[in-house]
Scaffold this motif. Structure first.
Motif, PDB file in Angstrom:
ATOM      1  N   GLU A   9       0.832  -1.201   0.000  1.00 22.10           N
ATOM      2  CA  GLU A   9       0.000   0.000   0.000  1.00 22.10           C
ATOM      3  C   GLU A   9       0.866   1.249   0.000  1.00 22.10           C
ATOM      4  N   PHE A  10       1.957   1.219   0.754  1.00 22.00           N
ATOM      5  CA  PHE A  10       2.873   2.358   0.811  1.00 22.00           C
ATOM      6  C   PHE A  10       3.491   2.623  -0.563  1.00 22.00           C
ATOM      7  N   MET A  11       3.921   1.575  -1.235  1.00 22.05           N
ATOM      8  CA  MET A  11       4.532   1.736  -2.561  1.00 22.05           C
ATOM      9  C   MET A  11       3.510   2.248  -3.578  1.00 22.05           C
ATOM     10  N   LEU A  12       2.274   1.767  -3.499  1.00 23.99           N
ATOM     11  CA  LEU A  12       1.230   2.240  -4.394  1.00 23.99           C
ATOM     12  C   LEU A  12       0.922   3.713  -4.136  1.00 23.99           C
ATOM     13  N   ILE A  17       1.349   9.412  -5.844  1.00 22.63           N
ATOM     14  CA  ILE A  17       1.842  10.767  -5.580  1.00 22.63           C
ATOM     15  C   ILE A  17       2.776  11.224  -6.688  1.00 22.63           C
ATOM     16  N   ILE A  18       3.679  10.364  -7.121  1.00 18.77           N
ATOM     17  CA  ILE A  18       4.591  10.710  -8.217  1.00 18.77           C
ATOM     18  C   ILE A  18       3.803  11.008  -9.478  1.00 18.77           C
ATOM     19  N   TYR A  19       2.816  10.183  -9.774  1.00 20.16           N
ATOM     20  CA  TYR A  19       1.984  10.371 -10.969  1.00 20.16           C
ATOM     21  C   TYR A  19       1.263  11.717 -10.924  1.00 20.16           C
ATOM     22  N   LEU A  20       0.721  12.073  -9.759  1.00 18.54           N
ATOM     23  CA  LEU A  20      -0.026  13.326  -9.636  1.00 18.54           C
ATOM     24  C   LEU A  20       0.883  14.548  -9.652  1.00 18.54           C
ATOM     25  N   ILE A  21       2.007  14.478  -8.962  1.00 21.17           N
ATOM     26  CA  ILE A  21       2.897  15.639  -8.871  1.00 21.17           C
ATOM     27  C   ILE A  21       3.625  15.887 -10.185  1.00 21.17           C
TER      28      ILE A  21
END
Length: 64
Positions: A9-12, A17-21
């Motif tokens: 869950e943490f990795m997802l 977050i990377i995808y959104l930022i």
């Protein structure tokens, strides 16, 4: 720090977050599938399932 069962869950969450930022664009094939009524229903069901079975923060990130 993190339990063994929560590392996925943490990795997802990190990937969301990377995808959104970073502002990556959704591939056209995926975007056109999600833009249909059936695609929106499937996304809604997935997000509801994430609220029920995983971290609420992860579910909110998936909603975006």
């Amino acid at each position: 720090m993190f339990k063994k069962e929560n590392t996925g869950e943490f990795m997802l969450a990190i990937l969301f977050i990377i995808y959104l930022i970073m502002g990556y664009r959704t591939p056209q094939m995926v975007a056109s599938a999600v833009d249909t009524t059936l695609g929106k229903v499937v996304i809604f069901i997935v997000v509801v399932m994430m609220f029920l079975h995983s971290s609420p923060i992860l579910a909110v990130l998936a909603l975006f």
